[in-house]
Write a protein that holds these residues in place. Structure first.
Motif, PDB file in Angstrom:
ATOM      1  N   LEU A 115      77.856  98.257  89.429  1.00 49.67           N
ATOM      2  CA  LEU A 115      76.836  98.586  90.421  1.00 49.67           C
ATOM      3  C   LEU A 115      76.573  97.365  91.274  1.00 49.67           C
ATOM      4  CD1 LEU A 115      74.366 100.480  88.088  1.00 49.67           C
ATOM      5  CD2 LEU A 115      75.865 101.491  89.790  1.00 49.67           C
ATOM      6  N   THR A 116      76.331  97.583  92.551  1.00 49.63           N
ATOM      7  CA  THR A 116      76.022  96.460  93.439  1.00 49.63           C
ATOM      8  C   THR A 116      74.614  95.962  93.134  1.00 49.63           C
ATOM      9  OG1 THR A 116      75.066  97.829  95.173  1.00 49.63           O
ATOM     10  CG2 THR A 116      77.469  97.467  95.244  1.00 49.63           C
ATOM     11  N   GLU A 117      74.372  94.707  93.498  1.00 52.49           N
ATOM     12  CA  GLU A 117      73.047  94.124  93.273  1.00 52.49           C
ATOM     13  C   GLU A 117      71.987  94.891  94.047  1.00 52.49           C
ATOM     14  OE1 GLU A 117      70.862  89.785  93.569  1.00 52.49           O
ATOM     15  OE2 GLU A 117      73.054  89.899  93.586  1.00 52.49           O
ATOM     16  N   GLU A 118      72.357  95.355  95.229  1.00 51.19           N
ATOM     17  CA  GLU A 118      71.426  96.118  96.060  1.00 51.19           C
ATOM     18  C   GLU A 118      71.005  97.426  95.364  1.00 51.19           C
ATOM     19  OE1 GLU A 118      71.618  98.622 100.228  1.00 51.19           O
ATOM     20  OE2 GLU A 118      72.854  96.818 100.072  1.00 51.19           O
ATOM     21  N   VAL A 119      71.981  98.132  94.792  1.00 52.34           N
ATOM     22  CA  VAL A 119      71.680  99.387  94.085  1.00 52.34           C
ATOM     23  C   VAL A 119      70.825  99.104  92.859  1.00 52.34           C
ATOM     24  CG1 VAL A 119      72.697 101.289  92.768  1.00 52.34           C
ATOM     25  CG2 VAL A 119      73.716 100.604  94.951  1.00 52.34           C
TER      26      VAL A 119
END
Length: 201
Positions: free
Chosen positions: A4-8
């Motif tokens: 998962l991306t840090e943003e998500v």
């Protein structure tokens, strides 16, 4: 597993949307079932069995057992525990997509104690690192599991509706297969997998 991306992650944590995150990415196999049909599973469960998560959804659990016979035979194992306390666990042999057999520790919780297999959640832990699968027949696993409960050959014969002689033949084959001279040596060779919570079939 897709990272998962840090943003998500930031968005999920900020919104406290953690239940789905925890289920999907838990480091142990998790599966939600309805009448022995897989309604959903997490990534670890799908990876353990070598299937895609979408391929497992709405499939019967039968595809994860060594045979249809073993899937049928295990149906009532643990039903009483689920009815009485809502929980159950055992250790059993399961099958990956390519046909490889392996030992799993299975723990379950039912949402419907009056119909224990109606709706439930289960965790699966792969025991391959500590308990390599040995090529035993279903009957050999049954005999071994009952020996682990301290039953004599005569008691095993009654339980499995076999002759005493047949049980002794299975016991002798187990000893020969693992090159040991007694039941204690057999338990040591197989990683001490005896007891009530070992499913033989």
């Amino acid at each position: 597993m897709t990272a998962l991306t840090e943003e998500v992650l930031d968005r999920l944590f900020a919104g406290r949307e953690l239940a789905e995150l925890a289920f999907t990415h838990a480091p142990v196999g998790l599966v939600v079932t309805e009448n022995r049909v897989i309604r959903d599973c997490n990534l670890a469960f799908a990876a353990m069995f070598g299937h895609g998560r979408d391929d497992l959804r709405d499939s019967t659990f039968a595809i994860l057992y060594p045979s249809e016979e073993e899937f049928v035979n295990i149906r009532n194992r643990g039903v009483r525990d689920l009815q009485e306390c809502g929980r159950y666990w055992d250790e059993r042999v399961m099958m990956r997509k390519g046909g490889e057999l392996f030992w799993c520790r299975v723990r379950g919780y039912t949402f419907t104690p009056e119909a224990p297999l109606g709706r439930a959640v289960w965790s699966f832990a792969d025991l391959s690192d500590t308990r390599p699968y040995q090529p035993l027949t279903r009957r050999e696993r049954e005999v071994f599991a009952l020996l682990g409960e301290g039953k004599t050959s005569k008691e095993i014969a009654r339980t499995l509706e076999l002759s005493y002689r047949t049980v002794e033949v299975h016991r002798a084959r187990l000893l020969k297969k693992f090159g040991v001279s007694n039941t204690a040596g057999l338990f040591q060779s197989l990683g001490d997998i005896g007891g009530d919570h070992v499913v033989g079939g």
